[in-house]
Design a protein around this motif. Sequence first.
Motif, mmCIF file in Angstrom:
data_model
loop_
_atom_site.group_PDB
_atom_site.id
_atom_site.type_symbol
_atom_site.label_atom_id
_atom_site.label_comp_id
_atom_site.label_asym_id
_atom_site.label_seq_id
_atom_site.Cartn_x
_atom_site.Cartn_y
_atom_site.Cartn_z
ATOM 1 N N UNK A 1 0.841 -1.191 0.000
ATOM 2 C CA UNK A 1 0.000 0.000 0.000
ATOM 3 C C UNK A 1 0.879 1.245 0.000
ATOM 4 N N UNK B 1 2.269 1.725 5.089
ATOM 5 C CA UNK B 1 1.789 2.957 5.734
ATOM 6 C C UNK B 1 2.970 3.850 6.072
ATOM 7 N N UNK C 1 -3.553 10.673 -3.646
ATOM 8 C CA UNK C 1 -4.335 9.433 -3.522
ATOM 9 C C UNK C 1 -4.288 8.530 -4.735
ATOM 10 N N UNK C 2 -3.454 8.874 -5.735
ATOM 11 C CA UNK C 2 -3.416 8.029 -6.928
ATOM 12 C C UNK C 2 -2.905 6.624 -6.629
ATOM 13 N N UNK D 1 -3.559 4.893 -4.068
ATOM 14 C CA UNK D 1 -4.659 4.081 -3.555
ATOM 15 C C UNK D 1 -5.627 3.721 -4.673
ATOM 16 N N UNK E 1 -4.224 0.917 -6.443
ATOM 17 C CA UNK E 1 -4.447 -0.305 -5.676
ATOM 18 C C UNK E 1 -5.868 -0.811 -5.921
ATOM 19 N N UNK E 2 -6.787 0.132 -5.907
ATOM 20 C CA UNK E 2 -8.173 -0.228 -6.186
ATOM 21 C C UNK E 2 -8.283 -0.836 -7.583
ATOM 22 N N UNK F 1 -7.125 -4.444 -7.674
ATOM 23 C CA UNK F 1 -8.126 -5.403 -7.200
ATOM 24 C C UNK F 1 -9.213 -5.577 -8.252
ATOM 25 N N UNK G 1 -15.684 9.810 -5.357
ATOM 26 C CA UNK G 1 -15.676 8.599 -4.544
ATOM 27 C C UNK G 1 -15.936 7.345 -5.371
ATOM 28 N N UNK H 1 -13.583 4.313 -5.491
ATOM 29 C CA UNK H 1 -13.511 3.594 -4.219
ATOM 30 C C UNK H 1 -14.769 2.763 -4.007
ATOM 31 N N UNK I 1 -14.663 -0.254 -6.118
ATOM 32 C CA UNK I 1 -13.752 -1.264 -5.580
ATOM 33 C C UNK I 1 -14.414 -2.054 -4.461
ATOM 34 N N UNK J 1 -9.654 1.248 3.761
ATOM 35 C CA UNK J 1 -8.976 2.342 3.043
ATOM 36 C C UNK J 1 -9.980 3.026 2.117
ATOM 37 N N UNK J 2 -10.714 2.216 1.384
ATOM 38 C CA UNK J 2 -11.684 2.780 0.457
ATOM 39 C C UNK J 2 -12.721 3.610 1.224
ATOM 40 N N UNK K 1 -11.721 7.158 1.979
ATOM 41 C CA UNK K 1 -11.934 8.106 0.883
ATOM 42 C C UNK K 1 -13.418 8.433 0.716
ATOM 43 N N UNK K 2 -14.221 7.392 0.853
ATOM 44 C CA UNK K 2 -15.656 7.629 0.679
ATOM 45 C C UNK K 2 -16.157 8.551 1.788
ATOM 46 N N UNK L 1 -15.333 12.091 0.960
ATOM 47 C CA UNK L 1 -16.234 12.629 -0.060
ATOM 48 C C UNK L 1 -17.608 12.915 0.534
ATOM 49 N N UNK M 1 6.771 4.464 13.024
ATOM 50 C CA UNK M 1 5.920 3.374 12.527
ATOM 51 C C UNK M 1 6.779 2.296 11.882
#
Lengths: 311, 321, 368, 521
Positions: free
Chosen positions: B38, B95, B237-238, B240, B243-244, B247, B290, B293, B296, C145-146, C149-150, C153, C338
């Motif tokens: 990630x 992370x 956020x590209x 992520x 990653x989406x 999948x 959104x 996401x 996904x 994670x998704x 973001x949602x 938004x 971390x």
Amino acid sequence: DPALIYDLGGKFDKSFNEAAFNGATKWAEETGGSFKDIELQSEAQREQALRRFAEAGFNPVVTTGFSMSTPIASVAADYPDTKFVTIDGYVDPAEHPNVLSILFAEHEGSYLVGMLAAMASKSGTVSFVGGMDIPLIRKFACGYAQGVKAVNPDATVISNMTGTTPAAWNDPVKGSELTKAQISQGSDVVFAAAGGTGLGVLQTAADEGILSIGVDSNQNYLFPGKVLTSMLKRVDVATAEAMAAGADLETGVKALGLAEDGVGYALDDNNASLISDDMKAAVEDAKAKIIAGEISVHDYSSDDSCPAISF
Amino acid sequence: MDYLTLLQVLDSTVRLATPLLLACLAGLFSERAGIFDIGLEGKMLMAAFFSAAVASVTGSVWLGLLAGIASSMVLSGIHGLASITFRGNQLISGVAINFLAAGLTVLIAQHWFSQGGRTPSLMGGGRFTDITLPFADALSGVPILGPTYAELISGHSILVYVAFACVPLTWWMLYRTRFGLRLRAVGEAPEAVDTAGVSVIGLRYAAVAICGLLCGIAGAYLATGLQAGFVKDMTAGRGYIALAALIFAKWRPWYALSACLLFGLLQAVALRYQNIDLGGFIIPVQVMDALPYILTVVILAGFVGKAIPPRAGGEPYVKER
Amino acid sequence: MDKMPAWADAFLVPLISLILAALLSALVILAIGESPTEALKLMVEGALMRSAGWGYTLYYATNFIFTGLAVSVAFHARMFNIGGEGQATLGGLGVALVCLYLPWPHWSLALIGASLGAAAFGALWALIPAWLQAKRGSHIVITTIMFNFIAAALLNYVLVNLLKPAGAMDPASATFPDATHLPTFQQMFSTADNPLFRGAPANISFFLALIACVAVWLLIWRTRLGYEIRALGHSESAARYAGISPVRIIVIAMLISGGLSGLMAVNTTMGESERLLMNATEGAGFIGIAVALMGRNHPFGVLLAALLFGFLYQGGAELALWTSIPRELIVVIQALVILFTGALDNMVRMPLERLFLLLRRTPKGPAE
Amino acid sequence: MTDPVPAIELKGISKAFGPVQANKDISIRVMPGTIHGIIGENGAGKSTLMSILYGFYKADAGEVFISGKKTEIPDSQAAISAGIGMVFQHFKLVQNFTVLENVILGAEDGGLLRPSLAKARGTLKKLAEEYELSVDPDALVENLSVGHQQRVEILKALYRQADILILDEPTGVLTPAEADHLFRILDNLRAEGKTIILITHKLREIMEITDTVSVMRRGKMTATVKTSETSPEDLAELMVGRKVLLRVDKTPAKPGAKLLEVTDLHLWDENGVERLKGVSLDLRAGEVLGLAGVSGNGQSELLEVLGGYATATGSVRVNGKEIALSGRDCTGQARRAIGIGHVPEDRQHEGLILPYTAWENACFGYHRDPSYQSGILMNNAAIREDAKGKMERFDVRPPNPNLAARNFSGGNQQKIVLAREIERNPDILLIGQPTRGVDIGAIEFIHQQIIRLRDEGKAILLVSVELDEIFSLSDRIAVMFDGQIMGVRDAAKTDQRELGLMMAGITGDGTTDAAKAAQHG
Ligand SMILES: Nc1ncnc2c1ncn2[C@@H]1O[C@H](COP(=O)(O)OP(=O)(O)OP(=O)(O)O)[C@@H](O)[C@H]1O
Ligand SMILES: Nc1ncnc2c1ncn2[C@@H]1O[C@H](COP(=O)(O)OP(=O)(O)OP(=O)(O)O)[C@@H](O)[C@H]1O
Ligand SMILES: [Mg+2]
Ligand SMILES: [Mg+2]
């Protein structure tokens, strides 16, 4: 010493915050004084920075961005001896006598660059890229559209906002894409009032061979010969003046328009070739009329509406 | 919407899909080898910064590209160290890498250029310029095909073509070469690879290195192709979304292409139109933002076919407990 | 036998990891031409030597306690909840709705109402990923994670289109009514001649966080539910054998986790800003991961780690205030913490284990 | 014969996993063209030793000689080049690859796959003919039966031209018929001059096929003997270190009332495969019903259904009362409430939570019992006290309830589970593989406990893959094959041969049609 707090956009945004920095630097150079400054990191820091500076004896504490007005309102009463300045923000002077709110008549400056845009445009279509979709930015757009229509009533003004959150101030990629979209719709002059996003707009305009208009600071130098002009918002002057006044700063609400030289358009070597004498004359004429009250430019934020463009 | 507008939207789809595609393929190599990543976002960001920084100092975008790739591969190396050598948690490492990139880029940018975490704007040779393919101008007169060729296919920076060429290349590597066979095996059953006398660690590091390489190109494209310089958090956020897309693509190269084009299209539409008016029904721009996401999640929920990740994915290969 | 005593794993490993992270951070500071000792001094002075500094440190720590606990509760059921950010965002929405639309006679009642609202909204936002994980096996890391973001938004939409007062610039709600304002440390601890915590945002929700620590401790180690959560976390097949429903436990654990994340908003939204802001979480959801890792998923450890990160945040703010070190230095330090405590912990653990094995072997002769 | 050079010679091999000394100073010689057996209790270190020989683990000390030449084997690559092939206890196959892809993995002929695949296809065909090892080269491994997967593993080794073949417990997963087939293959290979090392727990197999045999105990090699000069009893004694009874003393059963009636049970797994195809059986108080069968033929599923954690259709009556086979009331908790105890087949993954302490494990599954609560909290002190008693009575060593379960050896782990389930005094006890992974000493104890419970009038359903164990404990024996009960026999009136045939799906009257047999039975 005075202190300066930049909004989340950051000190070097090439526009709004940077103008404040430039003003402060100029003041420091001229007077040999020194000032403290900080870029905010988080929401909770807004108050913290205000308090720390006030406690450390900095005076006045100058802040940029409308987001600072709420924190100032909650802090000011605790530090009656400190003067706070909120540029672009508004704090009720009756409640907080130690706060100076500086507002700009962005619509007036935008009107002038709108006129220039209309005169420079060959296609009759010009455009606007805003940062975050807030009344302040609509005020820019509205003034701009009015200026365009004043020169060419048939002109088309395309307007796009980058987003609805503060991230919109810092998204050059989106600025660039919006510009490309506008170009495909025929625009040949684009005005960016979008903080860091505007850099993407100016860049793309330069790449694609259309003219652009910068904002806040004089951005003509960024792409010499390709930036038609910049809508100046004299944050630098306001900052320098506030700093010069020091602890004796007069508080209240100050509105800076064309008359006060608070807004304007930039003319320098970089764009001299783009602005003909006729254009300059027309704009100067309009400027005089606005100052004289013969032309009234509608202020979007006065009633949340715009006669020249719809959002 | 007229044809030209459509072309414009597709044109920006291609541009916006390119970094997604590169990052998605990067993730594909890594995850196919069993290393979840990630940290694509962070690697891209790091590469974006170093490519812009070096390009602006040297004036050569190619040196910038190399620097971007190198920096991204350094982060890959850290990820490899954490997740392969020291069998750490791959998600946590990712992370951390995202944080590291977000912080270091601005810190170094500020130290080098003092422009508030930006690099200076890139000029001339500091950027990848658009390439006009042969006959683009000549053919532009031909109806439909001409504009399509001239607008959509021609006129992108070299890295766009590289990204699209990576799709068949990845497919071929994965399914037609020894390396691909082993790579896929190591993500499914590393113990089978190990007992077959092939180094699991070597394979995984190779995969992670390829991932770094591709992320590096993606980041360099962002800063020196799509844009002219680095600004902080410019990946936005590209990583992520990539990653989406991965999948969405069920870890397959050709599907990755379609997924990235789809997400690129969503972005292009969201960029161009604020609130989309579908005959009175308005789709707010936030929904467009959104949508990748949400899609996904729908895929993950298995409503549109199940996405089964590589079996050994996310688990360090441990022989001796 | 285990390779290493439990205390070494619980304290020594994180401590050494932390020292490594600190050393590397010092190198970073040196590399940008500043002095690490000076920086540390500034941080300590700004964060720990003044009551107002503590007020900030504890304010940040409160956030991190909640998100850290959230991550660790989920982790006990072997789920990696990266969605703290989104759950806290929604928690903020819950707080805002409760504070804005319900009439509250007194802050104490409002606090209860807002806590319920925050926890409910946070839990709700965790419910879908939880359900998808439990029922359809969708990887919770990706779904959360998704959902981050949602959530962003969604909040964006709600703030801009529904909650933003007319004419306001900020995408923020109106300020909450006075009756919902929580007592700050300043109000609670200052006396006329000894002003303490002046202006600092730390407020009564810090104690809520402490209560949450105790509650989570009881939950995990003293209740049947906690027993079942841990059992599921260790072995799903064994849990099924014992008649523990994985679906039920996954959903409940995630609801608790989401609720805890959501509670963070009581501190930020109700306690500090007193209105709903766009980005009130400011990455605390992610910091929660580090906090839980460092705290070894134990509430007491989470508390300590949260204090450490609170110190880092506040100290970092002070650094940015008084030096030219950019605020991103803190992000780098976080990243290193971390990385070392979370991902590279085996780098420390492996040699330590070897050391302990050696220690054990030498006095007793070869192990039988 | 003059001293021939041994194909393999290990000298002084030692290996520790953290605090566990898996191999201690082990030396062994294996002559070419022979089959060498290795036996030893679970955890004795057999797999570890072989994995070292195959380069999977690295030894801490010791030397390896292949055909008299000192050979460094730092990884499996080196082992393969030295002509060693290994079939692991747990197969090392890529499930979603084809057989062909699995075979060439790591032994490709070049950068591109196509030529390698073509070549392997030819070679595989030849090998299949030579050694009766036919498998469809294009089948996905995940679709193959365990027996066929094992063939793929052997083919993998042969494809790499292994002269030395190590097989780690190859027959554990095979039917007697498949095992016979495997031994024929091994015979062939031996005849070709290949050297084979065979790890197994089954003394019978050792006696049947090996030339020499080594015994391991607690990481040490205790003896190496010629098979012809030893006996199962001697080997068992060498393994455990003392004399063991291979048979349990027990009195004839006095069966009572029917406690459990199972009728027409069906179960489909998540892939929609029918794993139980109409199972019916009944169980009386005071008897042990042994359920024999090769693993994977539905015994586990049957136990899971009865234990309440798999859903099925059909009917199960306990004490005459119908119980739920799906939905809310089909849980382990509900089963325990009506007096069904369950010692699961896999103690490490089902019966115990390894990181939990012994006391936490001692209430596992019964943790909702009111006697363990105080208010809304669990009464940990009471649970701990309770656990201490159980551990003492069951001779768990060490009897320390605060130790994590993973720190007990397999046998003691099993005792913890048994103590937990038996002391609850269930009417019906389901026991799966009670002595898998348990040393022979502990086996004795566990067997005695089971018989004691039977004599107290409890009903016991025993599932085991060890026919010996089934014989020594059961009063009646049911055989499962392919999700069905092939038949039920009186333990006294049947023999290994008959059961072996039934386990392969062949009933006494010679029918191979399982469905038909089910109707009879
Ligand atoms: N992975 C491990 N980590 C720590 N200790 C272990 C581990 N495996 C075994 N042990 C220790 O080794 C000792 C012997 O365990 P061993 O596994 O040999 O028992 P066993 O009877 O063979 O059981 P099994 O066959 O189930 O493995 C135990 O006391 C246990 O503490
Ligand atoms: N990878 C590993 N990590 C740690 N300990 C291990 C590992 N593999 C085996 N052990 C331990 O080493 C000891 C020997 O294990 P090994 O698997 O060699 O026994 P085995 O004789 O093959 O037993 P089995 O009959 O159960 O197969 C056991 O205590 C086991 O727990
Ligand atoms: Mg063992
Ligand atoms: Mg073994």
